[in-house]
Design a protein around this motif. Structure first.
Motif, PDB file in Angstrom:
ATOM      1  N   GLU A  25      17.942  44.009  33.729  1.00 33.67           N
ATOM      2  CA  GLU A  25      17.283  42.800  34.215  1.00 33.67           C
ATOM      3  C   GLU A  25      18.257  41.736  34.714  1.00 33.67           C
ATOM      4  OE1 GLU A  25      13.966  42.493  34.694  1.00 33.67           O
ATOM      5  OE2 GLU A  25      14.021  44.608  34.179  1.00 33.67           O
ATOM      6  N   VAL A  26      19.492  42.147  34.981  1.00 32.89           N
ATOM      7  CA  VAL A  26      20.513  41.205  35.455  1.00 32.89           C
ATOM      8  C   VAL A  26      21.148  41.745  36.741  1.00 32.89           C
ATOM      9  CG1 VAL A  26      22.741  40.147  34.923  1.00 32.89           C
ATOM     10  CG2 VAL A  26      21.024  40.381  33.123  1.00 32.89           C
ATOM     11  N   VAL A  27      21.313  40.871  37.728  1.00 27.40           N
ATOM     12  CA  VAL A  27      22.058  41.197  38.943  1.00 27.40           C
ATOM     13  C   VAL A  27      23.396  40.479  38.834  1.00 27.40           C
ATOM     14  CG1 VAL A  27      22.160  40.962  41.446  1.00 27.40           C
ATOM     15  CG2 VAL A  27      19.996  41.550  40.331  1.00 27.40           C
ATOM     16  N   GLN A  28      24.467  41.228  39.075  1.00 29.23           N
ATOM     17  CA  GLN A  28      25.822  40.687  38.955  1.00 29.23           C
ATOM     18  C   GLN A  28      26.518  40.716  40.305  1.00 29.23           C
ATOM     19  OE1 GLN A  28      28.623  42.141  35.796  1.00 29.23           O
ATOM     20  NE2 GLN A  28      29.633  43.034  37.582  1.00 29.23           N
ATOM     21  N   TRP A  29      27.138  39.601  40.662  1.00 30.51           N
ATOM     22  CA  TRP A  29      28.001  39.510  41.833  1.00 30.51           C
ATOM     23  C   TRP A  29      29.418  39.385  41.285  1.00 30.51           C
ATOM     24  CZ3 TRP A  29      26.310  36.745  46.838  1.00 30.51           C
ATOM     25  CH2 TRP A  29      24.994  37.070  47.152  1.00 30.51           C
ATOM     26  N   SER A  30      30.307  40.302  41.683  1.00 31.55           N
ATOM     27  CA  SER A  30      31.670  40.290  41.139  1.00 31.55           C
ATOM     28  C   SER A  30      32.647  40.866  42.162  1.00 31.55           C
ATOM     29  CB  SER A  30      31.730  41.107  39.848  1.00 31.55           C
ATOM     30  OG  SER A  30      31.414  42.466  40.118  1.00 31.55           O
ATOM     31  N   ASP A  31      33.905  40.897  41.778  1.00 33.19           N
ATOM     32  CA  ASP A  31      34.971  41.496  42.593  1.00 33.19           C
ATOM     33  C   ASP A  31      35.022  40.909  43.999  1.00 33.19           C
ATOM     34  OD1 ASP A  31      35.673  43.226  40.448  1.00 33.19           O
ATOM     35  OD2 ASP A  31      34.023  44.552  41.015  1.00 33.19           O
ATOM     36  N   TRP A  32      34.930  39.586  44.058  1.00 35.39           N
ATOM     37  CA  TRP A  32      34.991  38.883  45.337  1.00 35.39           C
ATOM     38  C   TRP A  32      36.328  39.144  46.026  1.00 35.39           C
ATOM     39  CZ3 TRP A  32      30.946  35.746  46.982  1.00 35.39           C
ATOM     40  CH2 TRP A  32      29.968  35.452  46.027  1.00 35.39           C
ATOM     41  N   GLU A  33      36.300  39.275  47.335  1.00 42.28           N
ATOM     42  CA  GLU A  33      37.506  39.353  48.151  1.00 42.28           C
ATOM     43  C   GLU A  33      37.390  38.265  49.216  1.00 42.28           C
ATOM     44  OE1 GLU A  33      38.717  43.134  49.707  1.00 42.28           O
ATOM     45  OE2 GLU A  33      37.722  44.177  48.051  1.00 42.28           O
ATOM     46  N   VAL A  34      38.338  37.356  49.212  1.00 43.60           N
ATOM     47  CA  VAL A  34      38.352  36.260  50.175  1.00 43.60           C
ATOM     48  C   VAL A  34      39.775  36.134  50.719  1.00 43.60           C
ATOM     49  CG1 VAL A  34      37.643  33.876  50.594  1.00 43.60           C
ATOM     50  CG2 VAL A  34      36.656  35.132  48.670  1.00 43.60           C
ATOM     51  N   PRO A  35      40.208  37.078  51.553  1.00 41.70           N
ATOM     52  CA  PRO A  35      41.564  36.990  52.110  1.00 41.70           C
ATOM     53  C   PRO A  35      41.732  35.718  52.927  1.00 41.70           C
ATOM     54  CG  PRO A  35      40.595  39.138  52.522  1.00 41.70           C
ATOM     55  CD  PRO A  35      39.502  38.254  51.988  1.00 41.70           C
ATOM     56  N   TYR A  36      42.919  35.198  52.895  1.00 51.22           N
ATOM     57  CA  TYR A  36      43.293  34.016  53.673  1.00 51.22           C
ATOM     58  C   TYR A  36      42.565  32.749  53.222  1.00 51.22           C
ATOM     59  CZ  TYR A  36      44.667  37.915  56.633  1.00 51.22           C
ATOM     60  OH  TYR A  36      45.172  39.090  57.088  1.00 51.22           O
ATOM     61  N   ALA A  37      41.902  32.783  52.070  1.00 52.93           N
ATOM     62  CA  ALA A  37      41.185  31.588  51.595  1.00 52.93           C
ATOM     63  C   ALA A  37      42.178  30.613  50.960  1.00 52.93           C
ATOM     64  CB  ALA A  37      40.125  31.986  50.591  1.00 52.93           C
ATOM     65  N   PRO A  38      41.949  29.332  51.149  1.00 51.41           N
ATOM     66  CA  PRO A  38      42.853  28.344  50.554  1.00 51.41           C
ATOM     67  C   PRO A  38      42.617  28.153  49.051  1.00 51.41           C
ATOM     68  CG  PRO A  38      41.109  27.254  51.757  1.00 51.41           C
ATOM     69  CD  PRO A  38      40.949  28.729  51.994  1.00 51.41           C
TER      70      PRO A  38
END
Length: 71
Positions: A25-38
């Motif tokens: 019953e849980v949705v997880q957002w993980s392992d973000w990739e944000v190259p070149y982000a400040p």
């Protein structure tokens, strides 16, 4: 599911990538990739699956938020 993609490649302009998984019953957002982000990538995020499903259903019907391609 791909929500959007720039006309150029990720190596050119950068991109935002996240792994979305459902655990019961849980949705997880993980392992973000944000190259070149400040700034550092966002933290792991959890939401109730029923709320997530309702929001996905809403945006599937109302696409006014989507950028329309130029002719």
């Amino acid at each position: 599911m791909e929500l959007g993609e720039p006309e150029c490649t990720g190596g050119c302009c950068g991109y935002l990538s996240v792994v979305v998984q459902r655990f019961g019953e849980v949705v997880q957002w993980s392992d973000w990739e944000v190259p070149y982000a400040p700034a550092p990538a966002p933290p792991e995020f959890h939401v109730e699956a029923s709320r997530y499903d309702a929001e996905v259903a809403r945006v599937e019907v109302d696409r006014s938020w989507q950028v329309q391609p130029e002719n």
